[in-house]
Design a protein around this motif. Structure first.
Motif, short mmCIF file in Angstrom:
data_model
loop_
_atom_site.label_atom_id
_atom_site.label_comp_id
_atom_site.label_asym_id
_atom_site.label_seq_id
_atom_site.Cartn_x
_atom_site.Cartn_y
_atom_site.Cartn_z
N GLY A 169 -38.01 -7.74 -49.10
CA GLY A 169 -37.61 -6.89 -50.22
C GLY A 169 -38.13 -5.49 -49.99
N PRO A 170 -37.71 -4.52 -50.83
CA PRO A 170 -38.08 -3.12 -50.62
C PRO A 170 -39.30 -2.64 -51.40
N ILE A 171 -39.95 -3.52 -52.17
CA ILE A 171 -41.02 -3.10 -53.08
C ILE A 171 -42.39 -3.36 -52.48
N LEU A 172 -43.06 -2.30 -52.03
CA LEU A 172 -44.42 -2.43 -51.50
C LEU A 172 -45.40 -2.49 -52.66
N LYS A 173 -46.44 -3.34 -52.52
CA LYS A 173 -47.37 -3.56 -53.62
C LYS A 173 -48.81 -3.68 -53.14
N PHE A 174 -49.27 -2.74 -52.35
CA PHE A 174 -50.69 -2.77 -52.00
C PHE A 174 -51.48 -2.53 -53.27
N LYS A 175 -52.64 -3.20 -53.40
CA LYS A 175 -53.37 -3.15 -54.66
C LYS A 175 -54.86 -2.91 -54.44
N GLU A 176 -55.53 -2.62 -55.55
CA GLU A 176 -56.97 -2.37 -55.53
C GLU A 176 -57.70 -3.50 -54.81
N GLY A 177 -58.59 -3.11 -53.91
CA GLY A 177 -59.38 -4.08 -53.17
C GLY A 177 -58.83 -4.43 -51.80
N ASP A 178 -57.55 -4.17 -51.56
CA ASP A 178 -56.98 -4.46 -50.24
C ASP A 178 -57.75 -3.67 -49.19
N THR A 179 -58.25 -4.37 -48.19
CA THR A 179 -59.05 -3.75 -47.13
C THR A 179 -58.48 -4.16 -45.78
N LEU A 180 -58.25 -3.17 -44.94
CA LEU A 180 -57.65 -3.41 -43.63
C LEU A 180 -58.41 -2.63 -42.56
N LYS A 181 -58.52 -3.23 -41.39
CA LYS A 181 -59.26 -2.63 -40.29
C LYS A 181 -58.28 -2.31 -39.16
N SER A 182 -58.49 -1.17 -38.51
CA SER A 182 -57.62 -0.79 -37.39
C SER A 182 -57.84 -1.75 -36.22
N ARG A 183 -56.82 -1.88 -35.41
CA ARG A 183 -56.89 -2.80 -34.27
C ARG A 183 -57.93 -2.35 -33.24
N ASP A 184 -58.16 -1.04 -33.16
CA ASP A 184 -59.17 -0.55 -32.21
C ASP A 184 -60.58 -0.69 -32.76
N MET B 30 -44.43 0.02 -56.12
CA MET B 30 -43.13 0.68 -56.13
C MET B 30 -42.23 -0.02 -57.14
N GLY B 31 -41.13 0.62 -57.49
CA GLY B 31 -40.15 0.01 -58.39
C GLY B 31 -38.99 0.96 -58.63
N TRP B 32 -37.89 0.43 -59.11
CA TRP B 32 -36.71 1.25 -59.34
C TRP B 32 -36.86 1.99 -60.67
N ASP B 33 -36.71 3.32 -60.65
CA ASP B 33 -36.77 4.16 -61.85
C ASP B 33 -35.34 4.31 -62.36
N THR B 34 -35.02 3.60 -63.45
CA THR B 34 -33.65 3.61 -63.97
C THR B 34 -33.26 4.96 -64.57
N GLU B 35 -34.22 5.69 -65.12
CA GLU B 35 -33.91 7.00 -65.71
C GLU B 35 -33.51 8.01 -64.63
N LYS B 36 -34.21 7.99 -63.51
CA LYS B 36 -33.93 8.93 -62.42
C LYS B 36 -32.94 8.35 -61.40
N ASN B 37 -32.66 7.06 -61.52
CA ASN B 37 -31.78 6.35 -60.59
C ASN B 37 -32.25 6.52 -59.14
N GLU B 38 -33.55 6.30 -58.96
CA GLU B 38 -34.15 6.39 -57.62
C GLU B 38 -35.38 5.51 -57.54
N MET B 39 -35.84 5.31 -56.35
CA MET B 39 -37.02 4.47 -56.14
C MET B 39 -38.29 5.26 -56.49
N TYR B 40 -39.12 4.65 -57.35
CA TYR B 40 -40.46 5.17 -57.61
C TYR B 40 -41.32 4.66 -56.46
N ARG B 41 -41.94 5.56 -55.74
CA ARG B 41 -42.63 5.19 -54.50
C ARG B 41 -44.05 4.68 -54.70
N GLY B 42 -44.51 4.63 -55.93
CA GLY B 42 -45.84 4.12 -56.18
C GLY B 42 -46.93 5.09 -55.74
N VAL B 43 -48.17 4.71 -55.97
CA VAL B 43 -49.33 5.54 -55.63
C VAL B 43 -50.39 4.65 -54.99
#
Length: 157
Positions: free
Chosen positions: A74-89, A102-115
Motif C-alpha cells: 500500500g502507499p501509506i507509510l506509518k513510521f511511529k514514535e520509538g521506531d529505531t533503526l541502525k545503518s548497515r555499516d 501518511m493519508g489521503w487529504d480529501t479537501e486538497k485531493n492529494e496525499m498528506y505526506r505525514g511528519v
C-alpha cells in the motif's frame, strides 16, 4: 526491471488507494529460521517487524473463484514514535521521536505526506553520540533508510 521504491509508492497515490502485488522490497523471504524483507541493498537494516510501517501486508486475493494469499504493498507509510533503526555499516542510528502517518487529504485531493521527527546518533566503538534532531515527511524518511542520504531539516527540540 525493478521499479524504484519511491516511484512505486507515488504511483499509488489516489483518493481510492489500491494495493499492489509489486513491493518496495524485492520479496518477503520465509526461511526456516529467518523471515526478512530481503532489503539488504538498503542503507539501513529495516527488518520484517517494520512491514506495517512500510504498508506491506499478507492479503487474501481471489482469482477464478480460488482464494490465495499474496504479499501486497500500500502507499501509506506509518513510521511511529520509538521506531529505531541502525545503518548497515553500523555507524549511524535513527530513532523516531514523533510521527504522523501518511493519508489521503480529501479537501486538497492529494496525499498528506505525514511528519517524522527523529534523533540521529553517530556510533563509534559501540558508543552512541547524538548528532541532532531532524524533521521530515514519511517519504523522505524512507529515502534516508533506503539510500542513506540525509536531506532532512535539522531542528531544535
Amino acid at each position: 526491471m525493478r521499479v524504484e521504491e519511491i516511484d512505486l509508492l507515488k504511483s499509488m497515490w489516489k483518493s481510492r488507494c489500491t494495493r499492489d502485488t509489486i513491493l518496495i522490497v524485492p520479496k518477503v523471504v520465509h526461511g526456516r529460521l529467518n523471515i526478512s524483507l530481503d532489503n539488504e541493498h538498503w542503507a539501513f537494516h529495516v527488518p520484517y517487524a517494520f512491514r506495517d510501517a512500510l504498508d506491506i501486508r499478507y492479503d487474501q486475493r481471489v482469482k477464478k473463484k480460488k482464494k490465495y494469499m499474496v504479499w501486497t504493498q500500500g502507499p501509506i507509510l506509518k513510521f511511529k514514535e520509538g521506531d529505531t533503526l541502525k545503518s548497515r555499516d553500523g555507524k549511524t542510528s535513527v530513532q523516531v521521536s514523533s510521527a504522523n502517518r501518511m493519508g489521503w487529504d480529501t479537501e486538497k485531493n492529494e496525499m498528506y505526506r505525514g511528519v517524522v521527527i527523529y534523533k540521529k546518533h553517530n556510533i563509534v566503538d559501540g558508543v552512541y553520540t547524538k548528532a541532532g534532531d531532524y524533521l521530515t515527511c514519511q517519504m523522505e524518511f524512507l529515502k534516508l533508510l533506503i539510500y542513506g542520504k540525509n536531506s532532512c531539516r535539522k531542528v531544535s527540540v
